[in-house]
Design an enzyme around this catalytic site. Sequence first.
Site, PDB file in Angstrom:
ATOM      1  N   LYS A  66      10.788   9.355  22.782  1.00 44.49           N
ATOM      2  CA  LYS A  66       9.663   8.912  23.182  1.00 44.49           C
ATOM      3  C   LYS A  66       9.308   7.501  22.760  1.00 44.49           C
ATOM      4  O   LYS A  66       8.950   6.383  23.380  1.00 44.49           O
ATOM      5  CB  LYS A  66       8.245   9.749  22.882  1.00 44.49           C
ATOM      6  CG  LYS A  66       8.196  10.869  23.798  1.00 44.49           C
ATOM      7  CD  LYS A  66       7.401  10.603  25.120  1.00 44.49           C
ATOM      8  CE  LYS A  66       7.844  11.420  26.198  1.00 44.49           C
ATOM      9  NZ  LYS A  66       7.674  12.898  26.138  1.00 44.49           N
TER      10      LYS A  66
ATOM     11  N   LYS B  58      17.851  15.304  33.625  1.00 45.74           N
ATOM     12  CA  LYS B  58      17.147  16.734  34.273  1.00 45.74           C
ATOM     13  C   LYS B  58      16.077  15.779  35.442  1.00 45.74           C
ATOM     14  O   LYS B  58      15.717  14.689  35.179  1.00 45.74           O
ATOM     15  CB  LYS B  58      16.410  17.335  33.293  1.00 45.74           C
ATOM     16  CG  LYS B  58      15.227  16.704  32.584  1.00 45.74           C
ATOM     17  CD  LYS B  58      14.227  17.612  31.861  1.00 45.74           C
ATOM     18  CE  LYS B  58      13.170  16.951  31.225  1.00 45.74           C
ATOM     19  NZ  LYS B  58      11.999  17.269  31.895  1.00 45.74           N
TER      20      LYS B  58
ATOM     21  N   LYS C 270       9.062  14.298  36.020  1.00 41.40           N
ATOM     22  CA  LYS C 270       8.132  13.554  36.419  1.00 41.40           C
ATOM     23  C   LYS C 270       8.001  12.244  36.200  1.00 41.40           C
ATOM     24  O   LYS C 270       7.569  11.279  37.114  1.00 41.40           O
ATOM     25  CB  LYS C 270       6.647  14.148  35.975  1.00 41.40           C
ATOM     26  CG  LYS C 270       6.355  15.518  36.416  1.00 41.40           C
ATOM     27  CD  LYS C 270       4.915  15.643  35.995  1.00 41.40           C
ATOM     28  CE  LYS C 270       4.894  17.144  35.093  1.00 41.40           C
ATOM     29  NZ  LYS C 270       4.884  16.860  33.809  1.00 41.40           N
TER      30      LYS C 270
HETATM   31  N1  AQP Z   1      14.324  19.720  34.928  1.00 41.61           N
HETATM   32  C1  AQP Z   1      14.017  20.685  34.429  1.00 41.61           C
HETATM   33  N2  AQP Z   1      14.452  22.065  34.578  1.00 41.61           N
HETATM   34  C2  AQP Z   1      13.663  23.024  34.232  1.00 41.61           C
HETATM   35  N3  AQP Z   1      12.631  23.151  33.545  1.00 41.61           N
HETATM   36  C3  AQP Z   1      11.869  21.781  33.365  1.00 41.61           C
HETATM   37  N4  AQP Z   1      10.708  21.505  32.944  1.00 41.61           N
HETATM   38  C4  AQP Z   1      10.409  20.136  33.324  1.00 41.61           C
HETATM   39  N5  AQP Z   1      11.506  19.570  33.829  1.00 41.61           N
HETATM   40  C5  AQP Z   1      12.654  20.817  34.010  1.00 41.61           C
HETATM   41  C6  AQP Z   1       9.656  22.232  32.446  1.00 41.61           C
HETATM   42  O1  AQP Z   1       8.367  22.209  33.457  1.00 41.61           O
HETATM   43  C7  AQP Z   1       7.373  22.349  32.312  1.00 41.61           C
HETATM   44  C8  AQP Z   1       6.439  21.292  32.282  1.00 41.61           C
HETATM   45  O2  AQP Z   1       6.882  20.315  31.716  1.00 41.61           O
HETATM   46  P1  AQP Z   1       6.631  18.747  31.577  1.00 41.61           P
HETATM   47  O3  AQP Z   1       5.226  18.792  31.920  1.00 41.61           O
HETATM   48  O4  AQP Z   1       6.985  18.137  30.136  1.00 41.61           O
HETATM   49  O5  AQP Z   1       7.472  18.273  32.706  1.00 41.61           O
HETATM   50  P2  AQP Z   1       8.402  17.024  32.804  1.00 41.61           P
HETATM   51  O6  AQP Z   1       8.762  16.850  34.371  1.00 41.61           O
HETATM   52  O7  AQP Z   1       9.425  17.141  31.747  1.00 41.61           O
HETATM   53  O8  AQP Z   1       7.402  15.750  32.648  1.00 41.61           O
HETATM   54  P3  AQP Z   1       7.337  14.377  31.914  1.00 41.61           P
HETATM   55  O9  AQP Z   1       5.814  13.881  31.865  1.00 41.61           O
HETATM   56  O10 AQP Z   1       8.466  13.568  32.916  1.00 41.61           O
HETATM   57  O11 AQP Z   1       7.905  14.955  30.657  1.00 41.61           O
HETATM   58  P4  AQP Z   1       8.284  14.577  29.438  1.00 41.61           P
HETATM   59  O12 AQP Z   1       8.218  13.110  29.169  1.00 41.61           O
HETATM   60  O13 AQP Z   1       7.313  15.517  28.599  1.00 41.61           O
HETATM   61  O14 AQP Z   1       9.745  15.221  29.144  1.00 41.61           O
HETATM   62  C9  AQP Z   1       8.081  22.790  31.033  1.00 41.61           C
HETATM   63  O15 AQP Z   1       8.156  24.413  30.834  1.00 41.61           O
HETATM   64  C10 AQP Z   1       9.290  22.269  31.105  1.00 41.61           C
HETATM   65  O16 AQP Z   1      10.264  22.884  30.296  1.00 41.61           O
END
Ligand code: AQP
Length: 325
Positions: A107, A189, A192
């Site tokens: 981050k 991966k 968002k």
């Molecule tokens: N690619 C993924 N594969 C499997 N599980 C995933 N999760 C997120 N991406 C994958 C799971 O979704 C839940 C919510 O996680 P999040 O809100 O952190 O989602 P994100 O897409 O990773 O969001 P951001 O805002 O882009 O995230 P950061 O910056 O926090 O990584 C979790 O259970 C996560 O494991």
Amino acid sequence: MSGIRPTGFLHLGNYFGAVRNYVRMQDEYTCYFMVADLHALTTLNETKELKGHVRRVMAENIACGLDPDRVAFYCQSHVPETTELYLFLNMLAKVGELEKTPTFKDKIRLQPQNINAGLLTYPVLQAADILLQRAHLVPVGKDQEQHLEIARDFAIRFNKRFGEVFPEPYAFNFGENLARVPSLDGAGKMSKSENQNATLYLADDDETIRKKVMKAKTDSGAEAGSPMPESIGNLFQLLRLVAPEETVEVFMAHYMAGTIRYGDMKKELAEGMVKFIAPIRERAAAIQDDDAYLRRVMEQGAVKARANAQVTIGLAKEAIGLVYY
Ligand code: AQP
């Protein structure tokens, strides 16, 4: 117990890593699921979009099958006990350990202009979310595995120092390895906030889905018997999520024989994704516009979550020695 940050549109990774298991768990377990709006504040520069994100993430969870009448489905900031436990846990957190957390390092690389203390203590807040509901199982994707270890460590530390209050929480995927849905370009991966052109969102329209899939990274055709490159492995992994096993087997046989046509495989994948995503997208759009319904969901979710949270805070205060009469 689990949560999702309202930082954008939900995607296939969120579905297969998290929401699918929320839905599978809701009949068998007492469940607490939340939209982690306080966590979102650590990275959002602009909060104008927060309201829209929260409502959409709630609607998308419900459109995926989460039933707010069977679980506690709430907004993190509607449960102020969260921040009370967060403060108690901060007293058990070691700054040096938090600084070494890989997600903190990622981050600060991504937002060097905004290295706030909330980023540093992100795992403490996450531990507070989980421990507040005295959760045993936390359905999350692979990327969250390490945060779960930290949450477990907080439970152990608290219990050791003040007496047994918290169960040790474990990441959960019905006994399977934790899921990781790869991005279509093979560079990480689905997410968002990153890899947006290589991520399939539950709100993407049919044409966008087809375009993104057709652009997915492939190679120029494998020689029979050569090891499978990661990008092709990823495509097979995605195909398995939405196509029948027999279809996957046919493409695999062609791959092994060196006769695979990636264009055909991507078309199959695109149509599978369209069929999977379209009904969720349509249901979510209708729910998102229903003000009265969303309000009722958030209110009833907060009541259920706070009832259990207040019991936890009582137990924690008593254990710490914060009860004076
Ligand atoms: N690619 C993924 N594969 C499997 N599980 C995933 N999760 C997120 N991406 C994958 C799971 O979704 C839940 C919510 O996680 P999040 O809100 O952190 O989602 P994100 O897409 O990773 O969001 P951001 O805002 O882009 O995230 P950061 O910056 O926090 O990584 C979790 O259970 C996560 O494991």
